[in-house]
Design a protein around this motif. Structure first.
Motif, PDB file in Angstrom:
ATOM      1  N   GLY A 111     -23.861   4.191 -17.267  1.00 53.00           N
ATOM      2  CA  GLY A 111     -24.426   2.920 -17.714  1.00 53.00           C
ATOM      3  C   GLY A 111     -23.679   1.698 -17.198  1.00 53.00           C
ATOM      4  O   GLY A 111     -23.994   0.569 -17.569  1.00 53.00           O
ATOM      5  N   VAL A 147     -26.898  -0.790  -8.861  1.00 56.23           N
ATOM      6  CA  VAL A 147     -26.160  -1.762  -8.045  1.00 56.23           C
ATOM      7  C   VAL A 147     -25.895  -1.185  -6.651  1.00 56.23           C
ATOM      8  O   VAL A 147     -26.095  -1.858  -5.637  1.00 56.23           O
ATOM      9  CB  VAL A 147     -24.835  -2.163  -8.759  1.00 56.23           C
ATOM     10  CG1 VAL A 147     -23.931  -2.962  -7.825  1.00 56.23           C
ATOM     11  CG2 VAL A 147     -25.146  -2.959 -10.029  1.00 56.23           C
ATOM     12  N   SER A 192     -18.688  -5.465 -15.163  1.00 60.21           N
ATOM     13  CA  SER A 192     -20.018  -6.087 -15.219  1.00 60.21           C
ATOM     14  C   SER A 192     -20.454  -6.432 -16.644  1.00 60.21           C
ATOM     15  O   SER A 192     -21.612  -6.775 -16.865  1.00 60.21           O
ATOM     16  CB  SER A 192     -21.060  -5.163 -14.567  1.00 60.21           C
ATOM     17  OG  SER A 192     -21.328  -4.053 -15.402  1.00 60.21           O
ATOM     18  N   LEU A 218     -21.761  -9.777 -16.485  1.00 62.05           N
ATOM     19  CA  LEU A 218     -22.515 -10.109 -15.266  1.00 62.05           C
ATOM     20  C   LEU A 218     -23.901  -9.500 -15.356  1.00 62.05           C
ATOM     21  O   LEU A 218     -24.044  -8.344 -15.754  1.00 62.05           O
ATOM     22  CB  LEU A 218     -21.822  -9.514 -14.028  1.00 62.05           C
ATOM     23  CG  LEU A 218     -20.400  -9.979 -13.700  1.00 62.05           C
ATOM     24  CD1 LEU A 218     -19.887  -9.240 -12.462  1.00 62.05           C
ATOM     25  CD2 LEU A 218     -20.357 -11.487 -13.472  1.00 62.05           C
ATOM     26  N   PHE A 238     -27.449  -8.164 -13.418  1.00 62.80           N
ATOM     27  CA  PHE A 238     -27.594  -7.259 -12.284  1.00 62.80           C
ATOM     28  C   PHE A 238     -27.329  -7.976 -10.949  1.00 62.80           C
ATOM     29  O   PHE A 238     -26.528  -7.517 -10.118  1.00 62.80           O
ATOM     30  CB  PHE A 238     -28.997  -6.638 -12.317  1.00 62.80           C
ATOM     31  CG  PHE A 238     -29.288  -5.766 -11.140  1.00 62.80           C
ATOM     32  CD1 PHE A 238     -28.682  -4.528 -11.017  1.00 62.80           C
ATOM     33  CD2 PHE A 238     -30.154  -6.193 -10.150  1.00 62.80           C
ATOM     34  CE1 PHE A 238     -28.930  -3.721  -9.912  1.00 62.80           C
ATOM     35  CE2 PHE A 238     -30.410  -5.396  -9.054  1.00 62.80           C
ATOM     36  CZ  PHE A 238     -29.802  -4.159  -8.934  1.00 62.80           C
TER      37      PHE A 238
END
Ligand code: CDP
Ligand code: CDP
Length: 227
Positions: A14, A20, A201, A204, A206
C-alpha cells in the motif's frame, strides 16, 4: 546484468510501489517489473492446484514447474499462468492471504530471483523499474537508483481499502498489517539499506510521489529520459 538502467523500488504493502513504478516507467520509456505479481501468481497456482501452501517442499516443487509469464510493458500489464490470465485474480484477498507463506520459502525466492534477473536482462527498453521487497538488497543491489517507498500504516491501509471496495476497512487494514509483519521476517523493507533513498508518500498524492521518484532518477543517473 546488461547496461540497462535499473530503478529498484522496495516498500511495504500500500505504499504506492506498483502504481508509482508503473507511471515512472511510462514517463521514462522504461520497462516495468512487478515482482510481487510472481509471488502472487505462484500462490494463485498453489491454490488452484490444491498444493498445501504450508508445505514448503511442495511449494518449492510447484515453483519449479509453474508456467508463469508477465508483461514488462507498463502500458499493457498482464500476468499469466499457463493459458490463464490471472492479472485480476492474483489481487483477490484469498491470494493475498496465502502469498507470504509461499514467498518465505528460500528455494522459491532463489528460483523467482533467477527468473527476475533473466527478465531484466532480456528487456529491450533502455531501463527497467523493478519493484518489490528485496529489489534494492537482493535482486538488484547494484542498481544505479535504489529507493524505499514508505507511507504511514494508516495511510497505506486506507489506500488499499479504497481499492478493495467489497471488503470492510478494518479487515483490509488487519490483513495488510499481518502480511507486512510476516513479510518483514524474510526481507527488511521497512528500513533503508545503505545507499537507498527513502521517499515517504504519507503526505504526497500520487502525482507528487511520481514526480519525487522521477527527480531522484534524474539526479542519480544524470540522465533525462522521458523529458
Ligand atoms: O502490492 P502489495 O504491496 O500488496 O504486494 P505485492 O508487491 O504484490 O507482493 C505480494 C507479496 O509477494 C508480498 O506480500 C510478499 O509476500 C511477496 N513479495 C516478496 O516476498 N518479495 C518481493 N520482492 C515482492 C513480493
Ligand atoms: O504496490 P503497493 O501495494 O505498494 O501500492 P499500490 O497498489 O501502487 O498503491 C495503492 C493505492 O494507493 C493505489 O490506488 C494508488 O493509486 C494509491 N496511491 C495514492 O493514493 N497516493 C500515493 N502517493 C501513492 C499511491
Amino acid at each position: 546484468m546488461t547496461d540497462q538502467i535499473v530503478v529498484a523500488i522496495d516498500g511495504p504493502a500500500g505504499s504506492g510501489k506498483s502504481s508509482v513504478s508503473k507511471e515512472v516507467a511510462r514517463k521514462l520509456g522504461f520497462g516495468y517489473l512487478d515482482t510481487g505479481a510472481a509471488y502472487r501468481a505462484l500462490a494463485w497456482y498453489a491454490l488452484d492446484e490444491n498444493v498445501d501452501t504450508a508445505d514448503a517442499s511442495a511449494i518449492a516443487d510447484a515453483a519449479t514447474v509453474f508456467p508463469y509469464a508477465i508483461s514488462l510493458d507498463p502500458d499493457l500489464y498482464w500476468v499469466r499462468v499457463g493459458e490463464t490470465d490471472v492479472t485480476s485474480a492474483i489481487r483477490e484477498p484469498r491470494v493475498a492471504a496465502a502469498v507470504s507463506a509461499v514467498a518465505r520459502v528460500p528455494a522459491v525466492r532463489d528460483s523467482v530471483n533467477a527468473a527476475f534477473r533473466r527478465l531484466i536482462g532480456e528487456a529491450t527498453a533502455p531501463g527497467v523499474v523493478v519493484e518489490g521487497r528485496d529489489i534494492t538488497t537482493v535482486v538488484a543491489p547494484d542498481a544505479p537508483v535504489r529507493l524505499l517507498l514508505t507511507a504511514a500504516p494508516e495511510v497505506r491501509a486506507a489506500r488499499r481499502s479504497a481499492e478493495l471496495t467489497s471488503e470492510d476497512a478494518a479487515s483490509v487494514a488487519a490483513a495488510l498489517h499481518q502480511r507486512d509483519a510476516s513479510d518483514a521476517r524474510v526481507a527488511d523493507f521497512l528500513t533503508a539499506a545503505e545507499g537507498v533513498t527513502v521517499v515517504d508518500s504519507t503526505d504526497l498524492d500520487f502525482a507528487a510521489t511520481v514526480d519525487a521518484v522521477l527527480e531522484i532518477v534524474r539526479t542519480q543517473t544524470g540522465e533525462h529520459h522521458g523529458d
